[in-house]
Write a protein that holds these residues in place. Sequence first.
Motif, short mmCIF file in Angstrom:
data_model
loop_
_atom_site.label_atom_id
_atom_site.label_comp_id
_atom_site.label_asym_id
_atom_site.label_seq_id
_atom_site.Cartn_x
_atom_site.Cartn_y
_atom_site.Cartn_z
N TRP A 67 0.85 -1.18 0.00
CA TRP A 67 0.00 0.00 0.00
C TRP A 67 0.89 1.23 0.00
O TRP A 67 1.87 1.31 0.74
CB TRP A 67 -0.92 0.02 1.23
CG TRP A 67 -1.84 -1.15 1.30
CD1 TRP A 67 -2.36 -1.86 0.25
CD2 TRP A 67 -2.36 -1.77 2.49
NE1 TRP A 67 -3.17 -2.87 0.71
CE2 TRP A 67 -3.19 -2.84 2.08
CE3 TRP A 67 -2.22 -1.52 3.85
CZ2 TRP A 67 -3.87 -3.65 2.99
CZ3 TRP A 67 -2.88 -2.31 4.74
CH2 TRP A 67 -3.70 -3.36 4.32
N SER A 68 0.53 2.21 -0.82
CA SER A 68 1.42 3.35 -1.05
C SER A 68 1.83 4.05 0.24
O SER A 68 3.02 4.29 0.47
CB SER A 68 0.75 4.34 -2.01
OG SER A 68 -0.50 4.79 -1.51
N ARG A 69 0.87 4.39 1.09
CA ARG A 69 1.20 5.14 2.30
C ARG A 69 2.14 4.36 3.20
O ARG A 69 3.18 4.85 3.65
CB ARG A 69 -0.08 5.50 3.06
CG ARG A 69 0.18 6.28 4.35
CD ARG A 69 -1.05 6.35 5.22
NE ARG A 69 -2.15 7.00 4.53
CZ ARG A 69 -3.30 6.40 4.23
NH1 ARG A 69 -3.47 5.11 4.51
NH2 ARG A 69 -4.27 7.06 3.63
N ASP A 70 1.77 3.11 3.50
CA ASP A 70 2.59 2.28 4.39
C ASP A 70 3.99 2.09 3.83
O ASP A 70 5.00 2.14 4.56
CB ASP A 70 1.93 0.91 4.58
CG ASP A 70 0.54 1.00 5.17
OD1 ASP A 70 -0.31 1.71 4.59
OD2 ASP A 70 0.29 0.38 6.21
N LEU A 74 5.67 3.97 1.68
CA LEU A 74 6.47 5.19 1.65
C LEU A 74 6.92 5.59 3.04
O LEU A 74 8.07 6.03 3.22
CB LEU A 74 5.66 6.32 0.99
CG LEU A 74 5.45 6.13 -0.51
CD1 LEU A 74 4.36 7.06 -1.04
CD2 LEU A 74 6.76 6.35 -1.26
N TYR A 78 6.80 5.15 -7.49
CA TYR A 78 5.71 6.07 -7.18
C TYR A 78 5.87 7.42 -7.87
O TYR A 78 4.88 8.13 -8.08
CB TYR A 78 5.57 6.25 -5.67
CG TYR A 78 4.95 5.05 -5.01
CD1 TYR A 78 3.62 4.71 -5.24
CD2 TYR A 78 5.69 4.23 -4.17
CE1 TYR A 78 3.04 3.60 -4.65
CE2 TYR A 78 5.12 3.11 -3.56
CZ TYR A 78 3.80 2.81 -3.81
OH TYR A 78 3.23 1.70 -3.23
N ILE A 117 -3.62 7.11 -5.55
CA ILE A 117 -2.97 6.85 -4.27
C ILE A 117 -3.59 7.78 -3.24
O ILE A 117 -4.22 8.76 -3.58
CB ILE A 117 -1.43 7.02 -4.35
CG1 ILE A 117 -1.05 8.35 -4.99
CG2 ILE A 117 -0.79 5.88 -5.08
CD1 ILE A 117 0.45 8.55 -5.09
N SER A 118 -3.44 7.48 -1.96
CA SER A 118 -4.18 8.17 -0.90
C SER A 118 -3.82 9.65 -0.82
O SER A 118 -2.81 10.10 -1.37
CB SER A 118 -3.88 7.49 0.44
OG SER A 118 -2.49 7.52 0.69
N ALA A 130 -0.31 10.21 0.57
CA ALA A 130 0.82 9.48 -0.01
C ALA A 130 1.75 10.36 -0.84
O ALA A 130 2.98 10.21 -0.75
CB ALA A 130 0.33 8.29 -0.84
N TRP A 176 4.14 12.02 1.51
CA TRP A 176 5.15 11.08 2.02
C TRP A 176 6.17 10.73 0.93
O TRP A 176 7.37 10.58 1.23
CB TRP A 176 4.49 9.80 2.53
CG TRP A 176 3.85 9.96 3.86
CD1 TRP A 176 2.51 9.99 4.14
CD2 TRP A 176 4.52 10.11 5.12
NE1 TRP A 176 2.31 10.16 5.49
CE2 TRP A 176 3.52 10.22 6.12
CE3 TRP A 176 5.86 10.15 5.50
CZ2 TRP A 176 3.83 10.39 7.47
CZ3 TRP A 176 6.17 10.32 6.85
CH2 TRP A 176 5.17 10.43 7.81
N LEU A 177 5.75 10.64 -0.32
CA LEU A 177 6.67 10.34 -1.42
C LEU A 177 7.76 11.40 -1.51
O LEU A 177 8.96 11.08 -1.55
CB LEU A 177 5.89 10.27 -2.74
CG LEU A 177 6.73 10.21 -4.02
CD1 LEU A 177 7.57 8.94 -4.06
CD2 LEU A 177 5.83 10.29 -5.25
N TRP A 182 -4.77 8.29 6.80
CA TRP A 182 -4.42 7.03 7.46
C TRP A 182 -5.48 6.65 8.50
O TRP A 182 -5.64 5.47 8.81
CB TRP A 182 -3.03 7.13 8.10
CG TRP A 182 -2.98 7.83 9.42
CD1 TRP A 182 -2.83 9.18 9.64
CD2 TRP A 182 -3.08 7.23 10.72
NE1 TRP A 182 -2.85 9.46 10.98
CE2 TRP A 182 -2.98 8.28 11.67
CE3 TRP A 182 -3.24 5.93 11.17
CZ2 TRP A 182 -3.05 8.06 13.05
CZ3 TRP A 182 -3.30 5.70 12.54
CH2 TRP A 182 -3.20 6.76 13.46
#
Length: 548
Positions: free
Chosen positions: A253-256, A258, A279, A293-294, A297, A300-301, A348
């Motif tokens: 999952w993108s958030r987790d 990153l 990403y 993506i969220s 995210a 965070w990227l 999140w």
Amino acid sequence: MIILANKTGYLMLTEDKRTRYQGAYFFDNNACWKTLECVQHNEKIKETTHALWSVERESENTKEGYYLAHKGIIYENQDNKECTLILDCKRMDDNREWGRTYEISTEQQCIVVTYKKTNSNEEDNTNNDKEYEYCVAISGEQLEFLPLQNWIKHEYEYDEKRKSPPYHRWVYEALKFRTTVAIAYSFNKEEAITNAKNLLQNKEAYKKQSEEKTVQIIAKTKNLAKQCALNSIYCLTTDTAIRAGLPWFYETWSRDELISTKAIISIDKELATSILKKYATFPIANKENGKLISADAPGWLFLRWKNLMNKAGLSGAETKILRERIRLYLNSITWKDGLVFNNSNETWMDSVERNGCNIEVQALTLAAAKFLNQLGEKTIIEEELREQTRKHFWNGKWLFDEKNDQTIRPNVFLAAYAYPELLTKEEWTTCFQNTLKKLWLPWGGISSIDTTDKRFIREHTGEKPDSYHNGDSWYWINNITAIVLHNHKGFDKYVQKIYDASEKEILQMGAIGHHAELSSAKEQTSEGCPMQAWSAATFIELCDELKK
């Protein structure tokens, strides 16, 4: 509970409370497939040794060892005691009981168990209508076995405690054996047989290889809890990604991913770079189909790209791509009253709506705008968004969680982590003091909502999400909080308490050697996913911060 994991699967061993997630699983066809339920003998375990790459268990008259390999395990029956092999083949999320058949045969000096799942009119196949078949191959020196072919009922106390049905299942008591065996699994029978024979023939080499790789990963630190966290996050990596957790969060999952990438930089910089590049090429948003993506995210990227730049620098080509991606992101934002707006369940905290303008999303966007300025492309967004964020969120005492919502939540610490320039040092000190009065848990955690709020729930509610973001204490948030507080005077006791609680959870609670997802607010517990990537990753980051 003990979990061994690698890029191809995992093995979970339990001693007291059973769970349907125990046993041996492998990853294939974008899913997770169970094979072994357990190897059973009739003696109570007296001592367990977990060496990160292996597990040894001793009872009164039995000593056994478990080693995880490529799509298989090595089971050492060191005293040649009689054991029972119990299987429960299925796709992880397929809990249908009917239409399951096992066929046991001997081929090429191996025992071969062929499992078939067919649809049955006895149950609803609406959500699990696919039929499938795969094989388990068992190889052993002078292997003799006694076929049992019995169905037995296993009760799952752990799942019942988590309110995660089903709480029992009929599993397959396949056979008895008395020797060391290699067990391999595959959708291709020949591959399963070849792997099982190869594992048995080269078991000492596989064991040594696993040990050497683990030692290589953990050798840079003498901190035992950090060693465990380093091993845990590495075990969650694939060749191209980081899994969110095990057993049930095996996806990426993108958030987790990153959030966890910073910790991977020190273990495998090439993997960290490839994740960020992956990403960086994703569509940031799609006006017709919604965000890919969220909401947080992208922030965070770009924050993790900045971390990588600080460690290794950026090439001219990478700088150009990043400028383009940040510009695209800033241009795709939905703005409302000068703030970044997100839809329900896009942060999140996805068990509560948070439909609107949220503090950590503003901070992550501010960090992205600041990074764009640092990359040589000037934008006024940072200055303007900072002004609007202070205007709508800062009341001189604490930061609101959402615009016009004075609820105190721990997202203030994410904001401080992502964009410390939002407030002055003195303002942050005031903010933290007032926030901690409402969120601090005496055992060393941070509540996910003001403990005096009527929505606050003291005890974890299991698979029912009521407590998730209304009381539960998330270990990754706790670790981020300690990282932030460590950079401000007067909060040392909080930092130490958080560190001690995380260390205790890794070494003494839950899945030993891994960092769980969360805890109840009332008292420290190990709840949720027992092996969570962002928990381990932020603990590694906390350890590095405390060394400064």
